[in-house]
Design an enzyme around this catalytic site. Structure first.
Site, PDB file in Angstrom:
ATOM      1  CD  GLU A  42      -2.820  -1.050  -0.078  1.00  0.00           C
ATOM      2  OE1 GLU A  42      -2.716   0.070  -0.686  1.00  0.00           O
ATOM      3  OE2 GLU A  42      -3.519  -2.121  -0.439  1.00  0.00           O
ATOM      4  CD  GLN A  47      -1.485  10.486  -5.582  1.00  0.00           C
ATOM      5  OE1 GLN A  47      -1.518  11.474  -6.368  1.00  0.00           O
ATOM      6  NE2 GLN A  47      -2.756   9.652  -5.440  1.00  0.00           N
ATOM      7  CB  THR A  48       3.020   4.331  -7.254  1.00  0.00           C
ATOM      8  OG1 THR A  48       3.453   5.620  -6.607  1.00  0.00           O
ATOM      9  CG2 THR A  48       4.133   3.772  -8.132  1.00  0.00           C
ATOM     10  CG  LEU A  85       8.421   3.775  -6.317  1.00  0.00           C
ATOM     11  CD1 LEU A  85       7.708   3.212  -7.486  1.00  0.00           C
ATOM     12  CD2 LEU A  85       8.290   2.736  -5.021  1.00  0.00           C
ATOM     13  N   GLY A  86       9.951   7.607  -6.639  1.00  0.00           N
ATOM     14  CA  GLY A  86       9.401   8.964  -6.416  1.00  0.00           C
ATOM     15  C   GLY A  86       8.758   8.999  -4.939  1.00  0.00           C
ATOM     16  CE1 TYR A  87       4.991  13.272  -4.913  1.00  0.00           C
ATOM     17  CE2 TYR A  87       3.262  11.485  -5.129  1.00  0.00           C
ATOM     18  CZ  TYR A  87       3.672  12.715  -5.432  1.00  0.00           C
ATOM     19  OH  TYR A  87       2.830  13.746  -6.205  1.00  0.00           O
ATOM     20  CE1 TYR A 125      -7.046   2.794  -0.553  1.00  0.00           C
ATOM     21  CE2 TYR A 125      -4.580   2.698  -0.110  1.00  0.00           C
ATOM     22  CZ  TYR A 125      -5.510   2.166  -0.677  1.00  0.00           C
ATOM     23  OH  TYR A 125      -5.408   1.073  -1.338  1.00  0.00           O
ATOM     24  CG  ASP A 143      -8.589   4.315  -4.520  1.00  0.00           C
ATOM     25  OD1 ASP A 143      -9.784   4.326  -4.479  1.00  0.00           O
ATOM     26  OD2 ASP A 143      -7.898   3.773  -5.128  1.00  0.00           O
ATOM     27  CB  CYS A 203     -19.895   2.931 -20.203  1.00  0.00           C
ATOM     28  SG  CYS A 203     -19.173   4.267 -19.399  1.00  0.00           S
ATOM     29  CB  CYS A 212     -23.791   4.350 -14.396  1.00  0.00           C
ATOM     30  SG  CYS A 212     -22.548   5.522 -14.091  1.00  0.00           S
ATOM     31  CB  THR A 308       3.193  16.494  -9.712  1.00  0.00           C
ATOM     32  OG1 THR A 308       3.390  15.183  -9.676  1.00  0.00           O
ATOM     33  CG2 THR A 308       1.848  16.777  -9.694  1.00  0.00           C
TER      34      THR A 308
END
Length: 354
Positions: A42, A47-48, A85-87, A125, A143, A203, A212, A308
């Site tokens: 997790e 964000q990945t 991987l970032g962040y 989350y 999320d 859809c 929906c 970003t």
DNA sequence: GACGCGTGGAT
DNA sequence: TATCCAAGCGT
């Protein structure tokens, strides 16, 4: 918007039915019961994309089979594994939480939502995901997938990126949750959002399109609504790769800025494209190298990286120095040893190519 | 409570 | 090319 219990129940049941019969999405952490592995997956997936995180998850589990192994590892080894991987604050918080559990909780992963939520790097989350997947507790995940699915089936135009919007979606997500199978439901709604109710949705393949609200009004591409848009600022990073014989000067980034805890070469940040003259001037002012002390190679490697919130314009200058000069905060490292240090993506690519 | 944090893929 | 988004979180 539907407020009746019937509609909510219909979707949950239809989702679980779809999950049993048509959802063939497979991931190594799916069905996992070890809270350590769930937690790790997790954190990696925040964000990945799954495709990007997959290799990292497998390498982490292979290198650190238990939370004790992770807790005992040196920072640099873990950051090296996270490289690309970032962040990167996720990595720092991952280590802090692992050491807290190993040292203060006798290695036993907390099994209550409120306690899981206290772990560094774990927000609402992730706490809901762990509590429901590992311990089958009734906490609904919220999320990007869940925001999108709920906004569409109920036709909710309230922005999802405001305090009130988050509060309302959170309440709705809790009402929508299957109390009997919270873990399976949470996984199913995310799988549904990731494979059918995507930003550009399928859809025609959706089990719920006939009910929906967004689809019935042709609004599926307009939902969910976001209020804020990101301002992208542009920056100019001039890296002077100082080399004396076989050693290079690098230092760990420590300021409150991007790439904290990763390494870099001597950096001269300018407010726009810089002239060679300005680089020489700043190299003397900032690092104490007069133009007699260094010889610049002619080629300047230039590239650009989009984050970003920022666009970084890179210029790499290679320079030979006459001595291994002591620069505060810097260490001199052999080219071959550089691969023991974690670097931002663009610097790592530069190192590989030079 | 608004803002900043990475990298890569889709449109 | 530009923009958005992806299993969010900390400050």
């Amino acid at each position: 918007m539907h407020t009746d219990k019937g509609f909510s129940h219909q979707f949950t049941e239809a989702l679980l039915q779809w999950n049993r019969t048509e959802n063939h999405r497979q991931m190594p952490w799916k069905g996992e019961k070890d809270p350590y592995k769930i937690w790790l997956s997790e954190i990696i997936l925040q964000q990945t994309r799954v495709e990007q995180g997959l290799k990292y998850y497998e390498r982490f589990i292979k290198t650190f089979p238990t939370i004790q192994d992770l807790a005992a590892a040196p920072d640099q080894q873990v950051f090296k594994l996270w490289e690309g991987l970032g962040y990167y604050s996720r990595c720092k918080n991952l280590l802090e939480a692992a050491r807290f559990i190993a040292n203060d909780l006798q290695g036993v992963f907390p099994n209550q939502y409120e306690d899981i939520l206290k772990l560094k790097g774990v927000g609402s989350y992730t706490a809901a995901a762990i509590a429901s997947f590992a311990f089958n507790q009734p906490y609904a995940v919220l999320d990007g997938n869940v925001f999108r699915v709920l906004a569409r089936i109920y036709d909710i135009e309230e922005p999802i990126d405001t305090t009130n919007g988050k509060k309302n979606f959170s309440r709705l997500a809790g009402l929508q949750l299957s109390r009997e199978q919270p873990g399976i439901y949470n996984q199913a709604i995310m799988d549904f959002g990731a494979t059918i109710c995507k930003p550009f949705p399928e859809c025609a393949a959706c089990f719920f399109s006939d009910r929906c609200e967004a689809f019935l009004q042709g609004k599926q591409l307009l939902l969910p609504v976001k209020e804020k848009k990101i301002a992208v600022k542009e920056r100019w990073f001039n890296y002077v790769v100082l080399q004396h014989k076989n050693v290079i000067a690098i230092k760990k980034r420590a300021s409150r800025d991007i790439w904290q805890n990763l390494y870099e070469f001597p950096l001269i940040e300018t407010s726009g494209p810089a002239s060679l003259k300005e680089i020489h001037l700043q190299l003397e002012k900032g690092f104490g190298f007069s133009h007699h002390d260094v010889i610049f190679k002619k080629e300047i490697f230039e590239t650009k990286q989009r984050l970003t919130h920022q666009v970084i314009n890179f210029s790499f200058y290679q320079a030979e120095t006459c001595e291994v000069k002591d620069i505060p905060g810097f260490i001199w490292v052999g080219w071959e040893e550089l691969n023991h240090y974690p670097f931002p993506k663009t610097l790592q690519e530069y190192i590989i190519n030079n």
